[in-house]
Design an enzyme around this catalytic site. Sequence first.
Site, PDB file in Angstrom:
ATOM      1  N   ASP A 105      -4.827  60.206  31.427  1.00 33.76           N
ATOM      2  CA  ASP A 105      -3.657  60.669  32.160  1.00 33.76           C
ATOM      3  C   ASP A 105      -3.719  60.577  33.773  1.00 33.76           C
ATOM      4  O   ASP A 105      -5.173  60.289  34.178  1.00 33.76           O
ATOM      5  CB  ASP A 105      -3.519  62.180  31.922  1.00 33.76           C
ATOM      6  CG  ASP A 105      -2.324  62.893  32.232  1.00 33.76           C
ATOM      7  OD1 ASP A 105      -1.289  62.207  32.511  1.00 33.76           O
ATOM      8  OD2 ASP A 105      -2.464  64.043  32.565  1.00 33.76           O
ATOM      9  N   SER A 106      -2.704  60.893  34.509  1.00 28.19           N
ATOM     10  CA  SER A 106      -3.152  61.134  35.824  1.00 28.19           C
ATOM     11  C   SER A 106      -4.176  62.307  36.330  1.00 28.19           C
ATOM     12  O   SER A 106      -4.743  62.167  37.268  1.00 28.19           O
ATOM     13  CB  SER A 106      -1.816  61.162  36.468  1.00 28.19           C
ATOM     14  OG  SER A 106      -1.295  62.594  35.994  1.00 28.19           O
TER      15      SER A 106
ATOM     16  N   GLY B 230       3.831  60.540  39.652  1.00 24.57           N
ATOM     17  CA  GLY B 230       5.333  60.365  40.200  1.00 24.57           C
ATOM     18  C   GLY B 230       5.410  60.194  41.510  1.00 24.57           C
ATOM     19  O   GLY B 230       6.430  59.798  41.858  1.00 24.57           O
TER      20      GLY B 230
ATOM     21  N   CYS C 221       0.199  60.220  28.951  1.00 19.33           N
ATOM     22  CA  CYS C 221       1.148  60.481  30.322  1.00 19.33           C
ATOM     23  C   CYS C 221       2.367  60.116  30.114  1.00 19.33           C
ATOM     24  O   CYS C 221       2.447  58.415  29.913  1.00 19.33           O
ATOM     25  CB  CYS C 221       0.352  59.952  31.446  1.00 19.33           C
ATOM     26  SG  CYS C 221       1.160  59.975  32.801  1.00 19.33           S
ATOM     27  N   ASN C 222       3.324  60.596  30.109  1.00 26.99           N
ATOM     28  CA  ASN C 222       4.758  59.974  29.795  1.00 26.99           C
ATOM     29  C   ASN C 222       5.173  59.229  30.928  1.00 26.99           C
ATOM     30  O   ASN C 222       5.924  58.300  30.636  1.00 26.99           O
ATOM     31  CB  ASN C 222       5.813  61.099  29.815  1.00 26.99           C
ATOM     32  CG  ASN C 222       5.687  62.324  28.593  1.00 26.99           C
ATOM     33  OD1 ASN C 222       6.489  62.029  27.649  1.00 26.99           O
ATOM     34  ND2 ASN C 222       4.818  63.036  28.608  1.00 26.99           N
ATOM     35  N   THR C 223       4.725  59.538  32.260  1.00 26.12           N
ATOM     36  CA  THR C 223       5.219  58.802  33.337  1.00 26.12           C
ATOM     37  C   THR C 223       4.442  57.437  33.294  1.00 26.12           C
ATOM     38  O   THR C 223       5.142  56.230  33.399  1.00 26.12           O
ATOM     39  CB  THR C 223       4.819  59.325  34.653  1.00 26.12           C
ATOM     40  OG1 THR C 223       4.925  60.622  34.553  1.00 26.12           O
ATOM     41  CG2 THR C 223       5.397  58.599  35.764  1.00 26.12           C
TER      42      THR C 223
ATOM     43  N   CYS D  23       6.321  66.047  29.913  1.00 27.08           N
ATOM     44  CA  CYS D  23       5.111  65.651  30.611  1.00 27.08           C
ATOM     45  C   CYS D  23       3.933  66.430  30.109  1.00 27.08           C
ATOM     46  O   CYS D  23       4.157  67.546  29.781  1.00 27.08           O
ATOM     47  CB  CYS D  23       5.580  66.273  32.222  1.00 27.08           C
ATOM     48  SG  CYS D  23       4.011  66.257  33.287  1.00 27.08           S
ATOM     49  N   THR D  24       2.904  65.472  29.909  1.00 29.20           N
ATOM     50  CA  THR D  24       1.817  66.188  28.953  1.00 29.20           C
ATOM     51  C   THR D  24       1.326  67.321  30.053  1.00 29.20           C
ATOM     52  O   THR D  24       0.246  67.998  29.503  1.00 29.20           O
ATOM     53  CB  THR D  24       0.706  65.247  28.934  1.00 29.20           C
ATOM     54  OG1 THR D  24       0.350  64.434  30.030  1.00 29.20           O
ATOM     55  CG2 THR D  24       1.351  63.969  27.942  1.00 29.20           C
ATOM     56  N   HIS D  25       1.519  67.687  31.070  1.00 26.24           N
ATOM     57  CA  HIS D  25       1.038  68.910  31.950  1.00 26.24           C
ATOM     58  C   HIS D  25       1.686  70.209  31.639  1.00 26.24           C
ATOM     59  O   HIS D  25       1.049  71.119  31.413  1.00 26.24           O
ATOM     60  CB  HIS D  25       1.081  68.684  33.599  1.00 26.24           C
ATOM     61  CG  HIS D  25      -0.008  67.694  33.955  1.00 26.24           C
ATOM     62  ND1 HIS D  25       0.083  66.303  33.833  1.00 26.24           N
ATOM     63  CD2 HIS D  25      -0.976  68.053  34.923  1.00 26.24           C
ATOM     64  CE1 HIS D  25      -0.936  65.996  34.703  1.00 26.24           C
ATOM     65  NE2 HIS D  25      -1.628  66.922  35.243  1.00 26.24           N
TER      66      HIS D  25
HETATM   67  N1  DGL Z   1       1.092  64.097  32.601  1.00 24.28           N
HETATM   68  C1  DGL Z   1       1.829  63.370  33.377  1.00 24.28           C
HETATM   69  C2  DGL Z   1       3.186  62.980  32.565  1.00 24.28           C
HETATM   70  O1  DGL Z   1       3.113  63.169  31.322  1.00 24.28           O
HETATM   71  C3  DGL Z   1       2.084  63.616  34.737  1.00 24.28           C
HETATM   72  C4  DGL Z   1       2.468  62.662  35.696  1.00 24.28           C
HETATM   73  C5  DGL Z   1       2.044  62.497  37.180  1.00 24.28           C
HETATM   74  O2  DGL Z   1       0.940  62.369  37.416  1.00 24.28           O
HETATM   75  O3  DGL Z   1       3.330  62.780  37.982  1.00 24.28           O
HETATM   76  O4  DGL Z   1       4.051  62.404  33.032  1.00 24.28           O
END
Ligand code: DGL
Length: 264
Positions: free
Chosen positions: A11-12, A44, A74-76, A184-186
């Site tokens: 993930d990010s 993002g 990470c969805n993004t 979003c996984t956060h």
């Molecule tokens: N956890 C990421 C997601 O699921 C965060 C994306 C980001 O870093 O902007 O989208």
Amino acid sequence: MSSQQPIGIFDSGVGGLSVLRHVHDLLPDESLIYVADGAHMPYGSLTADEIENRCRRIAGFFTDQGAKALVVACNTATAVAIESLRRDFSLPIIGMEPAVKPAVEATRAGVIGVLATSGTLASEKFSGLVRRFGSSAEVIFQPGSGLVEQVEAGDFDSDKTRELLKAHLEPLLERGVDVLVLGCTHYPFLTPLIQEIAGRSVTILDTGDAIAVELKRQLEKNRLTAVEGSVGSLQFFSSGDVGHSQSMISHLWGSSVAVEKLDE
Ligand code: DGL
């Protein structure tokens, strides 16, 4: 490819730990390597090309580690880069998909909300998902600007996080949303506060558990499941500040873990 090789999850930042938890619980025999791309967070704020480059770089790291499968937690990153990753890397790659389909099935009011990064909401992949599964309900989108940063700072319930969430949730609640998709996984780390603000009548959905089930299915299909009774290892890497990552990951994981530096 051997079934005893590890699975890469990234993930990010720390958001993907919400997915790692489900994977670890469902597949305790598997060895898992987690990468937090903290030096480039939030995704993002990057262009699509920049996100693709980061994903390629991390997938390359995982293949160097001998990974047998990859989870884009990470969805993004999934929305922007999963197709190109699947073209360039030959291992099974599992990505995130906001829970639009289960939300449409669960709503009684006929109105669902999706809270996600603007990158996810603006993506062609997400529009396709809503076209496919969202037509029998009203689907309202809300970018969760600033929430990733609050989670990365370990700020889950301060006044600032509360105000930010209120501002994001009010437009959804005013429209009568009774099911809220965390895209979003956060965001699952903010679930207690989201539930408090939205009220108990709103159902909150995320897809961490479904991703773990899909990973299990892919491992079985490709005959890559670790031998039962193996002792799965857990390793963490971060491209960002290792000290900060180590304390945040240990806090969210619930036990003290070592984090190694991922060279950018
Ligand atoms: N956890 C990421 C997601 O699921 C965060 C994306 C980001 O870093 O902007 O989208």
